[in-house]
Scaffold this active site. Sequence first.
Site, PDB file in Angstrom:
ATOM      1  N   LYS A  38       0.843  -1.206   0.000  1.00  0.00           N
ATOM      2  CA  LYS A  38       0.000   0.000   0.000  1.00  0.00           C
ATOM      3  C   LYS A  38       0.877   1.255   0.000  1.00  0.00           C
ATOM      4  O   LYS A  38       2.072   1.191   0.320  1.00  0.00           O
ATOM      5  CB  LYS A  38      -0.899  -0.014   1.237  1.00  0.00           C
ATOM      6  CG  LYS A  38      -0.138   0.024   2.564  1.00  0.00           C
ATOM      7  CD  LYS A  38      -1.061  -0.308   3.738  1.00  0.00           C
ATOM      8  CE  LYS A  38      -0.299  -0.276   5.054  1.00  0.00           C
ATOM      9  NZ  LYS A  38      -1.080  -0.852   6.152  1.00  0.00           N
ATOM     10  N   TYR A 264      12.522  31.590   5.227  1.00  0.00           N
ATOM     11  CA  TYR A 264      11.252  32.255   5.506  1.00  0.00           C
ATOM     12  C   TYR A 264      11.098  32.601   6.984  1.00  0.00           C
ATOM     13  O   TYR A 264      11.521  31.855   7.860  1.00  0.00           O
ATOM     14  CB  TYR A 264      10.097  31.336   5.104  1.00  0.00           C
ATOM     15  CG  TYR A 264       9.881  31.251   3.599  1.00  0.00           C
ATOM     16  CD1 TYR A 264       9.811  32.398   2.815  1.00  0.00           C
ATOM     17  CD2 TYR A 264       9.721  30.016   2.994  1.00  0.00           C
ATOM     18  CE1 TYR A 264       9.589  32.311   1.441  1.00  0.00           C
ATOM     19  CE2 TYR A 264       9.497  29.915   1.624  1.00  0.00           C
ATOM     20  CZ  TYR A 264       9.434  31.068   0.859  1.00  0.00           C
ATOM     21  OH  TYR A 264       9.213  30.972  -0.491  1.00  0.00           O
TER      22      TYR A 264
HETATM   23  C1  LIG Z   1      -0.220  -1.833   6.885  1.00  0.00           C
HETATM   24  C2  LIG Z   1      -0.719  -3.133   7.371  1.00  0.00           C
HETATM   25  C3  LIG Z   1       0.149  -4.231   7.535  1.00  0.00           C
HETATM   26  C4  LIG Z   1       1.656  -4.111   7.409  1.00  0.00           C
HETATM   27  O1  LIG Z   1       2.223  -3.692   8.634  1.00  0.00           O
HETATM   28  P1  LIG Z   1       3.809  -3.568   8.827  1.00  0.00           P
HETATM   29  O2  LIG Z   1       3.982  -3.138  10.242  1.00  0.00           O
HETATM   30  O3  LIG Z   1       4.264  -2.521   7.863  1.00  0.00           O
HETATM   31  O4  LIG Z   1       4.394  -4.892   8.521  1.00  0.00           O
HETATM   32  C5  LIG Z   1      -0.409  -5.457   7.834  1.00  0.00           C
HETATM   33  N1  LIG Z   1      -1.751  -5.596   8.012  1.00  0.00           N
HETATM   34  C6  LIG Z   1      -2.600  -4.560   7.895  1.00  0.00           C
HETATM   35  C7  LIG Z   1      -4.050  -4.782   8.129  1.00  0.00           C
HETATM   36  C8  LIG Z   1      -2.123  -3.295   7.588  1.00  0.00           C
HETATM   37  O5  LIG Z   1      -2.966  -2.261   7.509  1.00  0.00           O
END
Ligand SMILES: *Cc1c(COP(=O)(O)O)cnc(C)c1O
Length: 368
Positions: A38, A264
């Site tokens: 993601k 700035y």
């Molecule tokens: C983002 C996510 C993961 C991955 O978690 P990590 O700590 O990056 O390994 C796994 N399961 C769900 C439901 C998530 O939202």
Amino acid sequence: MPKAEETILEIDLKALEHNLNHLKSRIPQQTKFLAVVKAFAYGSDACEIANHLQHLNVDYFAVAYTNEGVALRNAGITKPILVLHPQTVSFSTLIEHQLEPNLYSPKILEEFIEVASRLNYSNYPVHVKFNTGLNRLGFSESQVNYLAETLKATSVIKLTSIFSHLAASEDLNERDFTLNQINTFKRIAEILTEAISFKPMMHMCNTSGILNYPEAHFDMVRSGIGLYGYGNSEKENRNLKPISTLKTVISQIHHIQPGESVGYNRAFISETPVKTATLPLGHADGIGRPYGNGKGYVIINGKKAPIVGNVCMDMIMVNITNIDCKEGDEAILFDAQNTAEDLAETARTISYELLTAVSQRVKRVFLK
Ligand SMILES: *Cc1c(COP(=O)(O)O)cnc(C)c1O
């Protein structure tokens, strides 16, 4: 490694493979591996990363939203893709691209059945999430009977897996809480399995869950941050290699006299003669304002150069008074040694946020 001539995010696919192999060495051989890609694979590049991981034979992918899954399909990903947080408005797009939804509430479940049924599907693969303590998404234990009845009453969908998510898998002070989540999930699985007379896959662990709770590996694990080289602890970080390096180049050097200001709002006013370097990246590239005013730093010729004054949209200025460097030299924001975790801490945040913030304007370069 090529020297930066502009701001780039360099991504080491060999390191990705190393991390995958390490994480797989921590789970039983028959346990499936889901790669969480993601948010552009945590700010790297979802399509390149997923293609490489597909080639390395991971079993599943997960994204947060439907459009992320569509991008993967368009890039040639054929493995199953779980959409962790689908919205009803995207259901027909999701189905059209053979993405697999997480159904996390009665509303989402019923609307999905309706859409899939209208499109004449049967046995469409879906995943159901249970809330065991995170209180974010998922059915509660008290809804198991409703769920079983709803599933038994339809042939439109097929329950491929049930899952849950740990709230504090990286925090060993919360071990009791986590073990309680694991037990709740097992209890739910047992009741549901009994009621529907078959056993869907079970999964619960994110990266820290994989590393800290072997008893919760079940049929599949879901890893994101670990693949990208971060283990949420010093001990685990030693086994993993950060895959990305954010680097840039010195655009211009300034000699600031006492009493002069930099940037700035004149946030920095010099008391002594100071030498600064202006770098071509700013908050629009992912280095937010909390990194400004001496908190964050870059590495130039092996030395730390703190950010001077406020972070601008497209630039930062750093203090190079004691660093031997010239215009055109490279500056490293983070790499495998000077990690995103360390830099993130200076702004009181975590590697996840810094990595995913690197904006799409920054060119991605792959080391193969
Ligand atoms: C983002 C996510 C993961 C991955 O978690 P990590 O700590 O990056 O390994 C796994 N399961 C769900 C439901 C998530 O939202």
